[in-house]
Design a protein around this motif. Structure first.
Motif, PDB file in Angstrom:
ATOM      1  N   ASN A   1       0.819  -1.212   0.000  1.00  0.00           N
ATOM      2  CA  ASN A   1       0.000   0.000   0.000  1.00  0.00           C
ATOM      3  C   ASN A   1       0.856   1.266   0.000  1.00  0.00           C
ATOM      4  O   ASN A   1       0.379   2.347   0.338  1.00  0.00           O
ATOM      5  CB  ASN A   1      -0.920  -0.005   1.240  1.00  0.00           C
ATOM      6  CG  ASN A   1      -2.036   1.016   1.138  1.00  0.00           C
ATOM      7  OD1 ASN A   1      -2.638   1.211   0.085  1.00  0.00           O
ATOM      8  ND2 ASN A   1      -2.327   1.681   2.236  1.00  0.00           N
ATOM      9  N   ASP A   2       2.117   1.136  -0.408  1.00  0.00           N
ATOM     10  CA  ASP A   2       3.031   2.259  -0.237  1.00  0.00           C
ATOM     11  C   ASP A   2       2.632   3.474  -1.064  1.00  0.00           C
ATOM     12  O   ASP A   2       2.757   4.611  -0.610  1.00  0.00           O
ATOM     13  CB  ASP A   2       4.458   1.844  -0.593  1.00  0.00           C
ATOM     14  CG  ASP A   2       5.472   2.888  -0.156  1.00  0.00           C
ATOM     15  OD1 ASP A   2       5.555   3.136   1.059  1.00  0.00           O
ATOM     16  OD2 ASP A   2       6.140   3.472  -1.018  1.00  0.00           O
ATOM     17  N   ALA A   3       2.132   3.254  -2.269  1.00  0.00           N
ATOM     18  CA  ALA A   3       1.750   4.391  -3.120  1.00  0.00           C
ATOM     19  C   ALA A   3       0.647   5.218  -2.475  1.00  0.00           C
ATOM     20  O   ALA A   3       0.550   6.430  -2.708  1.00  0.00           O
ATOM     21  CB  ALA A   3       1.311   3.888  -4.490  1.00  0.00           C
ATOM     22  N   ASN A   4      -0.162   4.578  -1.650  1.00  0.00           N
ATOM     23  CA  ASN A   4      -1.281   5.259  -0.996  1.00  0.00           C
ATOM     24  C   ASN A   4      -0.855   5.992   0.265  1.00  0.00           C
ATOM     25  O   ASN A   4      -1.449   7.003   0.637  1.00  0.00           O
ATOM     26  CB  ASN A   4      -2.370   4.225  -0.661  1.00  0.00           C
ATOM     27  CG  ASN A   4      -3.668   4.853  -0.203  1.00  0.00           C
ATOM     28  OD1 ASN A   4      -4.115   5.846  -0.758  1.00  0.00           O
ATOM     29  ND2 ASN A   4      -4.276   4.258   0.808  1.00  0.00           N
ATOM     30  N   ARG A   5       0.204   5.508   0.921  1.00  0.00           N
ATOM     31  CA  ARG A   5       0.571   6.065   2.230  1.00  0.00           C
ATOM     32  C   ARG A   5       1.773   6.994   2.185  1.00  0.00           C
ATOM     33  O   ARG A   5       2.016   7.735   3.140  1.00  0.00           O
ATOM     34  CB  ARG A   5       0.858   4.938   3.217  1.00  0.00           C
ATOM     35  CG  ARG A   5       2.100   4.123   2.872  1.00  0.00           C
ATOM     36  CD  ARG A   5       2.464   3.114   3.943  1.00  0.00           C
ATOM     37  NE  ARG A   5       3.691   2.419   3.593  1.00  0.00           N
ATOM     38  CZ  ARG A   5       4.413   1.695   4.447  1.00  0.00           C
ATOM     39  NH1 ARG A   5       4.028   1.589   5.694  1.00  0.00           N
ATOM     40  NH2 ARG A   5       5.506   1.085   4.056  1.00  0.00           N
ATOM     41  N   SER A   6       2.571   6.966   1.111  1.00  0.00           N
ATOM     42  CA  SER A   6       3.799   7.744   1.049  1.00  0.00           C
ATOM     43  C   SER A   6       3.625   8.977   0.173  1.00  0.00           C
ATOM     44  O   SER A   6       2.676   9.089  -0.599  1.00  0.00           O
ATOM     45  CB  SER A   6       4.948   6.881   0.512  1.00  0.00           C
ATOM     46  OG  SER A   6       5.264   5.850   1.418  1.00  0.00           O
TER      47      SER A   6
ATOM     48  N   VAL B   1      -8.429   6.168   3.357  1.00  0.00           N
ATOM     49  CA  VAL B   1      -8.767   4.879   3.989  1.00  0.00           C
ATOM     50  C   VAL B   1      -7.455   4.286   4.487  1.00  0.00           C
ATOM     51  O   VAL B   1      -6.660   3.775   3.707  1.00  0.00           O
ATOM     52  CB  VAL B   1      -9.459   3.922   3.011  1.00  0.00           C
ATOM     53  CG1 VAL B   1      -9.774   2.595   3.696  1.00  0.00           C
ATOM     54  CG2 VAL B   1     -10.747   4.547   2.472  1.00  0.00           C
ATOM     55  N   PRO B   2      -7.205   4.366   5.786  1.00  0.00           N
ATOM     56  CA  PRO B   2      -5.898   3.980   6.315  1.00  0.00           C
ATOM     57  C   PRO B   2      -5.814   2.481   6.582  1.00  0.00           C
ATOM     58  O   PRO B   2      -6.784   1.731   6.426  1.00  0.00           O
ATOM     59  CB  PRO B   2      -5.838   4.758   7.624  1.00  0.00           C
ATOM     60  CG  PRO B   2      -7.266   4.769   8.092  1.00  0.00           C
ATOM     61  CD  PRO B   2      -8.096   4.890   6.828  1.00  0.00           C
ATOM     62  N   ASP B   3      -4.647   2.065   7.015  1.00  0.00           N
ATOM     63  CA  ASP B   3      -4.460   0.713   7.516  1.00  0.00           C
ATOM     64  C   ASP B   3      -5.395   0.486   8.700  1.00  0.00           C
ATOM     65  O   ASP B   3      -5.743   1.422   9.435  1.00  0.00           O
ATOM     66  CB  ASP B   3      -3.007   0.536   7.952  1.00  0.00           C
ATOM     67  CG  ASP B   3      -2.680  -0.885   8.339  1.00  0.00           C
ATOM     68  OD1 ASP B   3      -2.602  -1.730   7.441  1.00  0.00           O
ATOM     69  OD2 ASP B   3      -2.511  -1.151   9.544  1.00  0.00           O
TER      70      ASP B   3
END
Length: 397
Positions: free
Chosen positions: A254-259, A344-346
């Protein structure tokens, strides 16, 4: 032709088109494409799976959950579906069933490498007086820092002799944790044990509830000698001193969404705070070209391990970070940390709250809509200005 009568060629074409839209992040379009074929409440399960994947990133979690529960009921042996449901339930704070479903996290494409084939029973929360319980970590560093708090709880619950096994990077921090009888590093042969439990299966074994959190915080501590080293190293910087992390591990699913890029933190430059980069990995090079006006010292090349990171967090006034392992380390140390979260987080960050039950020293800043980091950084900059205004502009003591 009704939803149940889609011919195979048309169904395959619909699946391909929907999957292409999902891959492109066009979730609302994927939903609109699938909706006519599912409007009757029936239709191929493959389309329902795609619909759940379209709804969740849009924050439509009630619909997502309903579809996932239907899929689990119809395909109980499909572990990826059960794992998706677990993450939705945990995100909604429904821990009881969420932890049960979370046990299906193995045998997935992205978790197979973590699974341990242990030829002993998994602990289920019962007393083990006179026996030995092996508790071992399994996934990312942040997971280890988050769930190490439960090791002393498990020892108290089980009455067992507890052997804790952790990755080499977390080993020094684990030495100061306590609440176990023996510590071993992953990769070495542990002593004989009667039962085992993955660190992230402890919540299921102990039926963890939101009201059980956070427990004793801090439960991790920094090495005093490292703290003194970093206190001296950073003594010339005016307060407040803010550590920054703007990108997580690139291999994370999910890195593209969180970084984000460091350039997105440009609003911080006008706050008057002093910044240090503790960013690691490919993104650390961005610290060489900080946003205009930002006073940023990169420490990335000097950070040898998590012991250094922990010590820097003890010296700094605040960590501002995306969802990454340092936020869990800061929270476990009881240090102030502001976390930038996607729409929409972890699952561990829950929904609709700016605090975390896991970490009392943490504040959460959420995207108001998907991809909107600018609103997040503006809110952070505003709060940071207030912090600067009430902090004496002195160098590190």
């Amino acid at each position: 032709m009704s939803a149940g009568q889609i011919d195979p060629a048309a169904l395959a074409a619909l699946e391909r088109s929907a999957q292409n839209l999902l891959n492109a992040g066009r979730f609302d379009e994927a939903e609109a494409l699938l909706a006519p074929s599912l409007a009757s409440g029936t239709g191929p399960l493959r389309l329902w799976r795609l619909m759940a994947a379209a709804l969740r990133p849009q924050g439509k979690l009630a619909g997502t959950r309903a579809i996932q529960e239907m899929l689990v009921a119809n395909l109980p042996g499909d572990y990826p579906i059960r794992f998706d449901l677990a993450e939705t339930l945990l995100l909604l704070g429904e821990f009881e069933r969420g932890w049960r479903e979370y046990r299906y996290r193995y045998s997935l494409a992205h978790t197979t490498q973590y699974e341990r084939k242990v030829q002993m029973p998994r602990w289920e929360g019962q007393r083990l007086t006179g026996k030995t319980l092996l508790i071992h970590d399994e996934q990312g560093y942040g997971d280890t820092f988050q769930f190490m708090r439960m090791v002393p709880w498990a020892k108290a619950r089980s009455g067992a002799r507890v052997v804790l096994e952790v990755n080499a990077e977390a080993l020094p921090l684990a030495r100061r944790l306590g609440g176990y009888d023996e510590l071993v590093v992953r990769g070495e042969l542990p002593p004989a044990f009667d039962q085992h439990c993955e660190m992230m299966s402890l919540p299921m074994a102990m039926q963890l509830k939101l009201t059980d959190l956070p427990g004793q915080v801090p439960y991790l501590s920094a090495d005093p000698q490292r703290v003194e080293h970093w206190r001296a190293r950073l003594a010339h910087l005016p307060r407040p001193l803010v550590a920054l992390v703007w990108a997580g591990r690139p291999t994370h699913g999910n890195d593209a969404n969180r970084s984000m890029a460091l350039a997105r933190l440009a609003p911080f430059a006008a706050t008057g705070a002093s910044f240090v980069s503790i960013q690691k990995g490919p993104a650390e090079a961005q610290a060489n070209e900080p946003p205009a006006g930002m006073s940023l010292l990169s420490l990335s090349d000097e950070i040898r391990d998590f012991e250094d990171t922990a010590a820097i967090l003890e010296v700094a006034d605040l960590l501002i970070s995306v969802d990454s392992s340092p936020v869990h380390l800061a929270g476990a140390l009881g240090r102030p940390v502001w976390v930038m979260l996607p729409f929409v987080p972890d699952w561990r960050w829950l929904l609709g709250r700016d605090d975390s039950p896991w970490y009392p020293s943490m504040k959460l800043y959420r995207q108001p809509q998907r991809g909107d980091w600018d609103s997040v950084t503006r809110a952070l900059a505003s709060d940071l200005k207030r912090l600067v205004a009430k902090t004496p502009r002195r160098a590190t003591p």
